[in-house]
Design an enzyme around this catalytic site. Structure first.
Site, PDB file in Angstrom:
ATOM      1  N   ASN A  90      -3.369 -10.947 -10.851  1.00 21.24           N
ATOM      2  CA  ASN A  90      -3.798 -10.461  -9.550  1.00 21.24           C
ATOM      3  C   ASN A  90      -2.648 -10.216  -8.574  1.00 21.24           C
ATOM      4  OD1 ASN A  90      -5.675 -10.604  -7.003  1.00 21.24           O
ATOM      5  ND2 ASN A  90      -4.274 -12.345  -6.778  1.00 21.24           N
ATOM      6  N   TYR A 156       1.677   3.238  -4.967  1.00 24.73           N
ATOM      7  CA  TYR A 156       0.695   2.151  -5.087  1.00 24.73           C
ATOM      8  C   TYR A 156      -0.424   2.553  -6.054  1.00 24.73           C
ATOM      9  CZ  TYR A 156      -2.903  -1.272  -4.195  1.00 24.73           C
ATOM     10  OH  TYR A 156      -3.865  -2.236  -4.381  1.00 24.73           O
TER      11      TYR A 156
HETATM   12  P1  NDP Z   1      -3.148 -10.649  -0.438  1.00 23.53           P
HETATM   13  O1  NDP Z   1      -1.935 -10.083   0.230  1.00 23.53           O
HETATM   14  O2  NDP Z   1      -4.059 -11.497   0.335  1.00 23.53           O
HETATM   15  O3  NDP Z   1      -2.690 -11.454  -1.749  1.00 23.53           O
HETATM   16  C1  NDP Z   1      -1.663 -11.008  -2.573  1.00 23.53           C
HETATM   17  C2  NDP Z   1      -1.181 -12.145  -3.446  1.00 23.53           C
HETATM   18  O4  NDP Z   1      -0.166 -11.646  -4.323  1.00 23.53           O
HETATM   19  C3  NDP Z   1      -0.579 -13.282  -2.647  1.00 23.53           C
HETATM   20  O5  NDP Z   1      -1.066 -14.506  -3.137  1.00 23.53           O
HETATM   21  C4  NDP Z   1       0.912 -13.161  -2.918  1.00 23.53           C
HETATM   22  O6  NDP Z   1       1.505 -14.442  -2.962  1.00 23.53           O
HETATM   23  C5  NDP Z   1       0.912 -12.546  -4.321  1.00 23.53           C
HETATM   24  N1  NDP Z   1       2.170 -11.900  -4.621  1.00 23.53           N
HETATM   25  C6  NDP Z   1       2.710 -10.789  -4.048  1.00 23.53           C
HETATM   26  N2  NDP Z   1       3.918 -10.538  -4.561  1.00 23.53           N
HETATM   27  C7  NDP Z   1       4.145 -11.525  -5.494  1.00 23.53           C
HETATM   28  C8  NDP Z   1       5.218 -11.829  -6.350  1.00 23.53           C
HETATM   29  N3  NDP Z   1       6.342 -11.096  -6.383  1.00 23.53           N
HETATM   30  N4  NDP Z   1       5.122 -12.896  -7.172  1.00 23.53           N
HETATM   31  C9  NDP Z   1       4.003 -13.656  -7.147  1.00 23.53           C
HETATM   32  N5  NDP Z   1       2.957 -13.433  -6.352  1.00 23.53           N
HETATM   33  C10 NDP Z   1       3.043 -12.373  -5.524  1.00 23.53           C
HETATM   34  O7  NDP Z   1      -3.912  -9.386  -1.022  1.00 23.53           O
HETATM   35  P2  NDP Z   1      -5.201  -9.263  -1.993  1.00 23.53           P
HETATM   36  O8  NDP Z   1      -5.766 -10.570  -2.326  1.00 23.53           O
HETATM   37  O9  NDP Z   1      -6.070  -8.238  -1.384  1.00 23.53           O
HETATM   38  O10 NDP Z   1      -4.493  -8.605  -3.247  1.00 23.53           O
HETATM   39  C11 NDP Z   1      -4.629  -9.103  -4.548  1.00 23.53           C
HETATM   40  C12 NDP Z   1      -4.579  -7.944  -5.518  1.00 23.53           C
HETATM   41  O11 NDP Z   1      -5.690  -7.102  -5.271  1.00 23.53           O
HETATM   42  C13 NDP Z   1      -3.344  -7.061  -5.399  1.00 23.53           C
HETATM   43  O12 NDP Z   1      -2.930  -6.710  -6.693  1.00 23.53           O
HETATM   44  C14 NDP Z   1      -3.862  -5.834  -4.635  1.00 23.53           C
HETATM   45  O13 NDP Z   1      -3.118  -4.695  -4.941  1.00 23.53           O
HETATM   46  C15 NDP Z   1      -5.265  -5.755  -5.177  1.00 23.53           C
HETATM   47  N6  NDP Z   1      -6.256  -5.027  -4.408  1.00 23.53           N
HETATM   48  C16 NDP Z   1      -6.512  -5.331  -3.096  1.00 23.53           C
HETATM   49  C17 NDP Z   1      -7.495  -4.627  -2.401  1.00 23.53           C
HETATM   50  C18 NDP Z   1      -7.802  -4.896  -0.976  1.00 23.53           C
HETATM   51  O14 NDP Z   1      -8.383  -4.004  -0.315  1.00 23.53           O
HETATM   52  N7  NDP Z   1      -7.483  -6.048  -0.431  1.00 23.53           N
HETATM   53  C19 NDP Z   1      -8.299  -3.602  -3.077  1.00 23.53           C
HETATM   54  C20 NDP Z   1      -7.936  -3.369  -4.443  1.00 23.53           C
HETATM   55  C21 NDP Z   1      -6.979  -4.067  -5.081  1.00 23.53           C
HETATM   56  P3  NDP Z   1       2.943 -14.835  -2.377  1.00 23.53           P
HETATM   57  O15 NDP Z   1       3.243 -13.901  -1.240  1.00 23.53           O
HETATM   58  O16 NDP Z   1       2.791 -16.261  -1.968  1.00 23.53           O
HETATM   59  O17 NDP Z   1       3.863 -14.670  -3.539  1.00 23.53           O
HETATM   60  C1  8X3 Z   2      -6.444  -1.401  -2.150  1.00 25.54           C
HETATM   61  C2  8X3 Z   2      -7.503  -0.425  -1.780  1.00 25.54           C
HETATM   62  O1  8X3 Z   2      -7.977   1.866  -0.833  1.00 25.54           O
HETATM   63  O2  8X3 Z   2      -6.251   0.545   0.251  1.00 25.54           O
HETATM   64  O3  8X3 Z   2      -6.110  -1.295  -3.475  1.00 25.54           O
HETATM   65  O4  8X3 Z   2      -5.836   1.553  -1.878  1.00 25.54           O
HETATM   66  S1  8X3 Z   2      -6.848   0.945  -1.050  1.00 25.54           S
END
Ligand code: NDP
Ligand code: 8X3
Length: 256
Positions: A90, A156
């Site tokens: 994730n 992205y």
């Molecule tokens: P958050 O920013 O809340 O969480 C992202 C997580 O990724 C954090 O726990 C962060 O932890 C971790 N992370 C980022 N970079 C690293 C790294 N280099 N090593 C280890 N951990 C890392 O966002 P979301 O929960 O929304 O995002 C989770 C996933 O879902 C992502 O892949 C995002 O692209 C995807 N996503 C999100 C959507 C949305 O609208 N929110 C929609 C679709 C997909 P830390 O900084 O402590 O390392």
């Molecule tokens: C995150 C959703 O629509 O911002 O993946 O790309 S969007």
């Protein structure tokens, strides 16, 4: 409460310090699973460990962009957490929303290093054990951005399209095993995602979700739980989810 989809299973969650990963770690733990919660922010991991206070929760600092960090993780696990059953891939981020010819190249490279190379390395590290045990679930977090281009989505969206196709190709390679692989493709979810995308600009992030009943991190974790709950002979290949208040637009046409 102990529930069959999680109880007695060991889950490795990347990006467990906020958003989807943290919500999934909480669900897995509440249902009786063993959870290895990882992320870069040690303070968040410590708070989670203190709050949840469970022998079934192990926290580990992990930067998925670091080959050394990933290499050190599995050998550091105590026996009770070694045999990973669920890989919740994730950890990821978007950086910026600029046009391709103006975007910051470093941001592009960080997205690729995290969302693509990090996810691939995590998978390669965990998969041999799953194959040897002939069991496991890999949940890869992709995005609607994998399927629909939008202005500023450039790299992205491309990283998330990689995640989707990698997941499908894993299925092809894992035929003959009992391992399941799913690409989860969420739309708008209110997490720290937009604050990260806009580099700490909370006002810009708030505008993304203004007036919308967006999905919460726990909504997405609920969907992932429902995938894991399905009978073992069913594999959800890809699953795209959105809030009802999000849909598609018309093609853009330049009439200039
Ligand atoms: P958050 O920013 O809340 O969480 C992202 C997580 O990724 C954090 O726990 C962060 O932890 C971790 N992370 C980022 N970079 C690293 C790294 N280099 N090593 C280890 N951990 C890392 O966002 P979301 O929960 O929304 O995002 C989770 C996933 O879902 C992502 O892949 C995002 O692209 C995807 N996503 C999100 C959507 C949305 O609208 N929110 C929609 C679709 C997909 P830390 O900084 O402590 O390392
Ligand atoms: C995150 C959703 O629509 O911002 O993946 O790309 S969007």
């Amino acid at each position: 409460m102990s529930e069959a989809w999680a109880a007695g299973r060991i889950a490795l969650v990347t990006g467990a310090t906020s958003g989807f990963g943290e919500a999934m770690a909480r669900r897995l733990l509440a249902a009786g699973g063993h959870v290895i919660a990882t992320g870069r922010r040690a303070d968040r991991l410590a708070s989670l460990a203190e709050e949840l206070a469970s022998e079934r929760l192990l926290t580990r600092e992990l930067d998925v962009t670091s080959e050394a960090s990933i290499a050190a993780l599995l050998p550091s696990l105590p026996p009770a957490f070694e045999a990973i059953d669920i890989l919740y891939n994730n950890a990821g981020l978007a950086l910026g929303l600029g046009k391709a010819h103006e975007a910051n190249l470093g941001d592009w490279e960080t997205m690729i290093a995290t969302n693509v190379t990090g996810l691939v390395r995590m998978t390669r590290a965990v998969l041999p054990g799953m194959v040897a045990r002939d069991r496991g679930d890999v949940i890869n977090i992709s995005s609607v951005a994998a399927n629909y281009p939008y202005p500023g989505g450039n790299v992205y969206g491309a990283t998330k399209a990689f995640v989707r196709q990698f997941s499908l190709n894993l299925r092809a390679d894992l035929l003959g095993t009992k391992i399941r692989v799913t690409s989860i493709e969420p739309g708008m979810a209110d997490t720290e995602f937009s604050v990260v995308r806009f580099k700490g600009d909370q006002t810009a992030a708030d505008k993304v979700y203004a007036g919308v009943h967006a999905m919460s991190a726990d909504d997405v974790a609920l969907v992932c739980e429902s995938v894991l709950r399905l009978p073992a002979h069913i594999n959800v290949n890809t699953l795209e989810i959105m809030p009802v208040q999000q849909a598609f637009g018309p093609f853009a046409v330049d009439r200039g």
